[in-house]
Design a protein around this motif. Structure first.
Motif, mmCIF file in Angstrom:
data_model
loop_
_atom_site.group_PDB
_atom_site.id
_atom_site.type_symbol
_atom_site.label_atom_id
_atom_site.label_comp_id
_atom_site.label_asym_id
_atom_site.label_seq_id
_atom_site.Cartn_x
_atom_site.Cartn_y
_atom_site.Cartn_z
ATOM 1 N N UNK A 121 -12.521 3.240 5.803
ATOM 2 C CA UNK A 121 -11.159 2.733 6.014
ATOM 3 C C UNK A 121 -10.160 3.889 5.884
ATOM 4 N N UNK A 122 -8.876 3.601 6.109
ATOM 5 C CA UNK A 122 -7.846 4.644 6.073
ATOM 6 C C UNK A 122 -7.796 5.330 7.435
ATOM 7 N N UNK A 123 -6.703 6.029 7.698
ATOM 8 C CA UNK A 123 -6.532 6.668 9.004
ATOM 9 C C UNK A 123 -7.654 7.635 9.352
ATOM 10 N N UNK A 134 -6.422 13.537 5.534
ATOM 11 C CA UNK A 134 -5.718 13.893 6.764
ATOM 12 C C UNK A 134 -4.792 15.103 6.668
ATOM 13 N N UNK A 135 -4.025 15.199 5.587
ATOM 14 C CA UNK A 135 -3.074 16.324 5.452
ATOM 15 C C UNK A 135 -3.809 17.646 5.389
ATOM 16 N N UNK A 136 -4.924 17.646 4.645
ATOM 17 C CA UNK A 136 -5.703 18.886 4.488
ATOM 18 C C UNK A 136 -6.253 19.304 5.851
ATOM 19 N N UNK A 137 -6.715 18.331 6.633
ATOM 20 C CA UNK A 137 -7.256 18.663 7.961
ATOM 21 C C UNK A 137 -6.161 19.253 8.843
ATOM 22 N N UNK A 138 -4.952 18.696 8.756
ATOM 23 C CA UNK A 138 -3.838 19.269 9.527
ATOM 24 C C UNK A 138 -3.609 20.728 9.122
ATOM 25 N N UNK A 139 -3.627 20.967 7.803
ATOM 26 C CA UNK A 139 -3.410 22.338 7.332
ATOM 27 C C UNK A 139 -4.544 23.269 7.740
ATOM 28 N N UNK A 140 -5.762 22.733 7.736
ATOM 29 C CA UNK A 140 -6.910 23.538 8.192
ATOM 30 C C UNK A 140 -6.670 23.989 9.632
ATOM 31 N N UNK A 141 -6.164 23.071 10.454
ATOM 32 C CA UNK A 141 -5.938 23.385 11.870
ATOM 33 C C UNK A 141 -4.834 24.434 12.013
ATOM 34 N N UNK A 170 0.886 -1.166 0.000
ATOM 35 C CA UNK A 170 0.000 0.000 0.000
ATOM 36 C C UNK A 170 0.919 1.210 0.000
ATOM 37 N N UNK A 171 1.027 1.818 -1.174
ATOM 38 C CA UNK A 171 1.900 2.975 -1.324
ATOM 39 C C UNK A 171 1.076 4.217 -1.000
ATOM 40 N N UNK A 172 1.076 4.597 0.273
ATOM 41 C CA UNK A 172 0.223 5.711 0.695
ATOM 42 C C UNK A 172 0.977 7.027 0.776
ATOM 43 N N UNK A 173 0.238 8.105 0.771
ATOM 44 C CA UNK A 173 0.851 9.426 0.925
ATOM 45 C C UNK A 173 1.485 9.544 2.308
ATOM 46 N N UNK A 174 0.778 9.021 3.303
ATOM 47 C CA UNK A 174 1.259 9.147 4.680
ATOM 48 C C UNK A 174 2.071 7.929 5.114
ATOM 49 N N UNK A 190 -15.346 4.108 1.845
ATOM 50 C CA UNK A 190 -14.696 5.426 1.798
ATOM 51 C C UNK A 190 -13.332 5.265 2.456
ATOM 52 N N UNK A 191 -12.284 5.562 1.691
ATOM 53 C CA UNK A 191 -10.910 5.445 2.193
ATOM 54 C C UNK A 191 -10.359 6.859 2.400
ATOM 55 N N UNK A 192 -10.276 7.261 3.659
ATOM 56 C CA UNK A 192 -9.760 8.602 3.966
ATOM 57 C C UNK A 192 -8.307 8.454 4.408
ATOM 58 N N UNK A 193 -7.398 8.833 3.530
ATOM 59 C CA UNK A 193 -5.975 8.631 3.822
ATOM 60 C C UNK A 193 -5.326 9.934 4.263
ATOM 61 N N UNK A 194 -4.047 10.093 3.897
ATOM 62 C CA UNK A 194 -3.333 11.314 4.207
ATOM 63 C C UNK A 194 -3.594 12.351 3.124
ATOM 64 N N UNK A 195 -3.417 11.935 1.868
ATOM 65 C CA UNK A 195 -3.529 12.872 0.758
ATOM 66 C C UNK A 195 -4.869 12.859 0.056
ATOM 67 N N UNK A 196 -5.502 11.706 -0.011
ATOM 68 C CA UNK A 196 -6.741 11.624 -0.786
ATOM 69 C C UNK A 196 -7.817 10.832 -0.067
#
Ligand code: ATP
Ligand code: MG
Length: 353
Positions: A293-295, A191-198, A20-24, A164-170
């Protein structure tokens, strides 16, 4: 009898792996063994020599703490390869580490997951990177399909399965039936977008600057997308006016506010997929539910929020971060049984998009 022996020998000699080649995070599954590597998708490079200094956890620890000539980079952005050579280096490094668990006879056969809706060029990039990294054969599968297989949804049956797969990037939203993706949508809000939102919210509301790591920690600890038990945390950052460190208390309601637009977009995107899903399949999804699924599946309250919005049952999978890797593993352990879910070759199998 002979067949049995042959099977055993083949199993012993096989060095098949699923990735699984994930962004995170990148996970490696070895056939017959399970997940043996689960590390952040980060590579530390020495810019003077161009050499890879560290990969994975070790490299992530260097993020933001490296001397000037060492940079820690994430080779995947928004779920796709942004730097081909570094991705290749990362895969090669992981394959070498996986070799500790494998008979080193031939390069491994690899099943690798890509986000749904990637272009042929991106598929080729993943395939080439994996081949150049030492794989003997490369099979590509869409991540939501791998995830659905990983959580053992009956993807081959003539029923609608929604994931629904909510990962780091997509975030991948997909409806699957008869081994095919019937409807899907891929949005770059995860996940990354949520971090940036914060980070943005805290900058504008409290006038302090925090790092990505801090943002991620508070997202996980204090984040809750539906109001519940009040939670708070104290965070340290740099005061934008004085330039000095300052500490503030933030609450679950701050984080909810910070993430609200992105979460709303996710709800909208899910609704859009459902709106175009054929009625029979939609009826299946309504009774069988939506699987997260996904983080990002672990975002507190997301299941409740989705249910309130769509009135469809929502299930958070157990161990959501490993679903895609487990699915890639199940596929590589039974390649013949899953031929129809693989994107074998972009020339052989023209893609719809
Ligand atoms: N408990 C949690 N609450 C909220 N978010 C979480 C939690 N645990 C992990 N995450 C988030 O999940 C994301 C990583 O998930 P995952 O490993 O599934 O992504 P990925 O597969 O590498 O990315 P992609 O699929 O987009 O390529 C990170 O953004 C992380 O912050
Ligand atoms: Mg993923």
């Amino acid at each position: 009898m002979f067949e049995e022996t042959k099977k055993k020998v083949r199993k012993y000699l096989s060095n098949d792996i699923g990735i699984d080649l994930g962004t995170a995070n990148t996970l490696v599954y070895i056939a017959g063994k399970g997940i043996v590597i689960n590390e952040p998708s980060v590579v530390a490079l020495n810019q003077k020599t161009g050499r890879v200094v560290a990969v994975g956890t070790q490299a992530k620890e260097m993020l933001g703490r490296t001397p000037a000539h060492i940079v820690a980079v994430r080779p995947l952005v928004d779920g796709v390869i942004s730097d081909f050579e570094i991705t290749e280096e990362m895969i090669a490094h992981l394959l070498r580490r996986a070799e500790e668990y494998l008979p080193k006879m031939l390069g491994p056969r690899v099943v690798i997951g890509v986000p749904s809706g990637v272009t042929n060029v991106e598929i080729r990039a993943v395939r080439d990177a994996t081949k150049n990294a030492g794989a003997r054969e490369v099979y590509i599968v869409e991540q939501p399909m791998a995830g659905a297989i990983g959580i053992r949804l009956p993807i081959k049956d003539p029923v609608g399965n929604m994931i629904i797969d909510i990962g780091g990037g997509t975030t991948d939203i997909a409806v699957i039936s008869l081994s095919g993706v019937v409807r899907s949508k891929n949005v770059r809000i995860a996940g990354d977008k949520l971090n940036n939102d914060i980070i943005s919210y805290i900058r504008s509301e409290f006038k302090i600057l925090i790092g990505e790591k801090t943002a991620e920690i508070i997202k996980m600890s204090v984040g809750n997308v539906v109001p519940g038990e009040p939670m708070e945390a104290s965070i340290k950052g740099r005061d934008l006016i004085t330039g000095l460190p300052r500490e503030v208390i933030i609450t679950d309601s701050d984080i909810r506010e910070a993430m609200s637009q992105s979460i709303e977009s996710l709800l909208e995107a899910t609704k859009e997929v459902l709106e175009t899903t054929p009625p029979e399949i939609l009826a299946d999804v309504m009774s069988r539910g939506i699987h997260l699924i996904g983080g990002g599946a672990l975002i507190k309250g997301l299941d409740t929020l989705l249910f309130d919005y769509l009135k469809i049952p929502v299930y958070v999978t157990q161990d959501p971060l490993t679903a895609v890797a487990r699915g890639a593993g199940i596929i590589i352990e039974n390649l013949d049984g899953f031929e129809e879910v693989l994107i074998l070759n972009e020339d052989e199998l023209p893609r719809k998009k």
